[in-house]
Design an enzyme around this catalytic site. Sequence first.
Site, PDB file in Angstrom:
ATOM      1  N   GLU A 256       0.825  -1.211   0.000  1.00  0.00           N
ATOM      2  CA  GLU A 256       0.000   0.000   0.000  1.00  0.00           C
ATOM      3  C   GLU A 256       0.853   1.252   0.000  1.00  0.00           C
ATOM      4  O   GLU A 256       0.547   2.235  -0.690  1.00  0.00           O
ATOM      5  CB  GLU A 256      -0.937  -0.006   1.207  1.00  0.00           C
ATOM      6  CG  GLU A 256      -1.970  -1.104   1.219  1.00  0.00           C
ATOM      7  CD  GLU A 256      -3.034  -0.938   0.149  1.00  0.00           C
ATOM      8  OE1 GLU A 256      -3.832  -1.868  -0.024  1.00  0.00           O
ATOM      9  OE2 GLU A 256      -3.078   0.130  -0.513  1.00  0.00           O
ATOM     10  N   ASP A 389      -3.937 -10.097  -8.444  1.00  0.00           N
ATOM     11  CA  ASP A 389      -4.225  -9.206  -9.566  1.00  0.00           C
ATOM     12  C   ASP A 389      -3.039  -8.447 -10.162  1.00  0.00           C
ATOM     13  O   ASP A 389      -2.642  -8.675 -11.291  1.00  0.00           O
ATOM     14  CB  ASP A 389      -5.345  -8.238  -9.185  1.00  0.00           C
ATOM     15  CG  ASP A 389      -5.146  -7.567  -7.825  1.00  0.00           C
ATOM     16  OD1 ASP A 389      -4.050  -7.688  -7.247  1.00  0.00           O
ATOM     17  OD2 ASP A 389      -6.090  -6.904  -7.337  1.00  0.00           O
TER      18      ASP A 389
END
Length: 633
Positions: A256, A389
Amino acid sequence: MIFKTLAGKTSFVGLRLPQTFVFLLFLGSLGFGALFFLPETSRLKRIFQHNSDNSAVITDSMNGRSAQPSSPIGYGLIGAARFDIGVLRIQSQLSSSNGKQTNNNKESSQGTVSVEHTSEGDAANNKVHTRGVVVSSGALSPVRVKLRNCMLKPPYGANYGKPSDPESLQRREKVKEMMKFAWDNYKLYAWGENELRPLSRNGNDGRTFGGLRGASIVDSLDTLYIMGLGEEYQEAKEWVENNLNLNVGGEASLFEVNIRYVGGLLSAYYLTGDEVFKRKVVELGRNLLPAFNTPTGIPHGVVNLAGDSRRSSGGDLGRSSVLAEFGTLHLEFVHLSELTNDPIYTEKVMNIRKHLNQLDKPRGLYPNALNPVSGHWEQHYVSIGALGDSFYEYLIKSYLMSDRTDEVAKRMYYAALEAIENNLVQRSPGGLIYVAEWRGGILDHRMGHLACFSGGMIGIGAEHGSPETRQHQLDLAANITHTCHESYRRTPTKLGPEVFRFDDGAEATAPRVNERHYILRPEVVESYMYMWRLTHDPKYREWGWEALEALERHCRLATGFSGIIDVYGHIIQHDNLQQSFFLAETLKYLYLLFSDDDLLPLKDWVFNTEAHPLPVIPRNCSQERGHRPNWTH
């Protein structure tokens, strides 16, 4: 801060002009006619277009009792004059030139900024616009930044991506108004915090950032700049310079922090040339290196930004590192090496790639969990949605960012895509193409909203594969994007669920209550944007507009935007969170969807997984100085 608007007061035309400048305007009107002009009075609408206060968690928007008008058109689009991207650097350029006009290819003292003459639009008349105020600027064009010893190509096109057809222009302006509305409410209620909670009117600290603050600010820098929201960009830049503390001791998600903070700062630097972003991102990059202190070099998922590392926080994955996390570092870390002339960042991500290439892969697939100590797969669970992903996304984008020289990334991507097609791509009884998940050889016929990025990914990769597969891959990209659109179309709100299924009679729907939420995610409109640029099929712009209208109708509150708990519900319940990626990704992709293709052209820029644009590294830049990354691992 410049042009700061005080809470609780209404300044004239939404921003305050210095008294000396107002006086100059008066003198200009006497001596130079229309050389200077005040903002249009229509800009006063911005002051009054906030909706009435509404802190209720439930709004019956399906029955017409939402706080918002039923049609986004009714908001009154902001017709602000175009903001020249170079205006934020004008004063420093002029003051450093000792009264001499800056000329072609003259650089600032840092050697990073070049200002050129331009013939586009109003710039041809030696004017620069900022919120309707015209400043004589010597025909300055957007800032250009050096990458090693090559100048980056201007990212803004012939007319800042302004579409020629009125409908697309009107829609683009609507997206810009939404961005300003989201930003203004974040600033009012949660300034300096990571994200806005619009119902409770406070901030969310976002514990995954390890004590870092201002995630929405850093995530918004490039969006504000691209949209020409100069005053807001300047506010964000000043906060980063004065308040972004990178020496915090909490445990942060490496993934993140990398995609939001490192990506956001890199992008802001490359778009603006402002050195503060370079200084900050270099410092932050150094703070992330301890995460790689493992026997294999596969990083832990969590890092202490004060200089320690921790094992991954991957919930039930325990000690494992997650594929999507350690596989989503390459773009940013290669650019850290480019900026610092230090190969350590590139070496770290190349080591990850080397290790992955040495592992056996079940049916050619990459499981989602890897032990960073032993270097072996922990589970045979495969998904191109959550946990997997962006690993695949970064393979094809690494190839593109390398100016198509990273042949290893290219081979890895197409081999992975072939395995995905052979094992995961399915056709539903109703004819919809989707990508299932794989759990130890058993298919789970579900697809997450996160996996909807894959339409765009497969689309941009189609033209670079073998000639006989190009049309097939473009068709696959279009089919997946169509399926994701169906997941939106088949809900009463016209917003897609977090997970949709193709089993037990379900067709792109979410029968399970815990899978029905929508948290302002961007992946579907991301694929619309890519497919529009690749095909120019007008349906993608229409689909994007449908999503925008649904966002306005169901997610816009009086105090910002919020996700909703059940996309199938007629009584709308909000989750009370304006995600930072809504500003970084969802609104940016919608803005680009309604812009011309020469705004951040895909041949010159790649978007990281948080939609922060990073420039392609021209093959003749690093080679001239011998610092080309080694793509041969």
